[in-house]
Design a protein around this motif. Structure first.
Motif, mmCIF file in Angstrom:
data_model
loop_
_atom_site.group_PDB
_atom_site.id
_atom_site.type_symbol
_atom_site.label_atom_id
_atom_site.label_comp_id
_atom_site.label_asym_id
_atom_site.label_seq_id
_atom_site.Cartn_x
_atom_site.Cartn_y
_atom_site.Cartn_z
ATOM 1 N N SER A 23 0.835 -1.189 0.000
ATOM 2 C CA SER A 23 0.000 0.000 0.000
ATOM 3 C C SER A 23 0.871 1.241 0.000
ATOM 4 O O SER A 23 2.024 1.219 0.393
ATOM 5 C CB SER A 23 -0.936 -0.001 1.203
ATOM 6 N N ASN B 113 -1.779 3.479 -4.050
ATOM 7 C CA ASN B 113 -2.485 2.214 -3.872
ATOM 8 C C ASN B 113 -2.802 2.018 -2.385
ATOM 9 O O ASN B 113 -2.168 1.228 -1.705
ATOM 10 C CB ASN B 113 -1.621 1.048 -4.392
ATOM 11 N N PRO B 114 -3.794 2.781 -1.890
ATOM 12 C CA PRO B 114 -4.114 2.643 -0.458
ATOM 13 C C PRO B 114 -4.719 1.276 -0.169
ATOM 14 O O PRO B 114 -5.284 0.633 -1.051
ATOM 15 C CB PRO B 114 -5.131 3.764 -0.220
ATOM 16 N N PRO B 115 -4.616 0.818 1.072
ATOM 17 C CA PRO B 115 -5.232 -0.465 1.420
ATOM 18 C C PRO B 115 -6.746 -0.389 1.234
ATOM 19 O O PRO B 115 -7.351 0.664 1.405
ATOM 20 C CB PRO B 115 -4.876 -0.673 2.884
ATOM 21 N N LYS B 116 -7.323 -1.506 0.891
ATOM 22 C CA LYS B 116 -8.775 -1.565 0.722
ATOM 23 C C LYS B 116 -9.436 -1.396 2.091
ATOM 24 O O LYS B 116 -9.039 -2.048 3.060
ATOM 25 C CB LYS B 116 -9.203 -2.894 0.095
#
Length: 171
Positions: free
Chosen positions: A18, A22-25
């Motif tokens: 992340s 691309n942040p964590p879901k």
């Protein structure tokens, strides 16, 4: 003590890396928070812990026993610092915990796996492919091949799928 290894993976099996692009879901983060709350604790490596602090995730974990495994520093405010996976489990057992949640990162996951200290695996698989990244290494020490048993498989939302396994012969 039951030890659960929790990880967010990409669809091609790498650790989901992340960052700002691309942040964590959110579904994976919510699942980790739920697991940590149920366990009352989590074990994490120093670099992963520093990343959690930098992203402002610390307040969510107030009241939990957080154990940082590192050989580089002796003290970190607000958490317990130990130097080995075994010492982390001993500390949590001394605090009355029956389950330990292993949060990561990859080096720490591999140290626990290599020492045969993992009973269950929880993988939250995100709908992304990553060209390079870290992965679990099961060929360290005598831990070259281990059967697992699927306990559960469920969608968490936004394409994230959770796979929950028991490591055969460990319980």
């Amino acid at each position: 003590m039951k030890t659960i290894l929790w990880a967010a993976l990409s669809a091609n099996g790498n650790y989901a890396q992340s960052g700002p692009d691309n942040p964590p879901k959110p579904e994976a983060l919510a699942d980790f928070t739920a697991h940590a709350g149920q366990s009352g604790n989590f074990i994490v490596g120093r670099r992963t812990f520093e990343g959690m602090q930098a992203s402002g995730g610390g307040a969510v974990f107030e009241g939990l026993d957080i154990v940082v495994v590192t050989k580089r520093v002796k003290e970190i405010a607000g958490v317990t610092v130990v130097s080995s996976p075994e010492e982390a489990l001993q500390y949590l057992a001394s605090r009355g915990h029956s389950t330990a949640l292993l949060a990561g990162g990859a080096e720490l996951h591999n140290a626990f796996l290599g020492s045969g200290l993992v009973d269950e695996l929880v993988f939250n698989v995100a709908p992304v492919l990553e060209g390079k990244g870290l992965n679990l290494v099961t060929d360290q020490h005598e831990y070259q091949f281990k059967d697992v048993e699927l306990l559960d498989c469920k969608p968490l939302g936004s394409g994230v799928v959770q796979l929950h396994y028991a490591v055969k012969g460990s319980l």
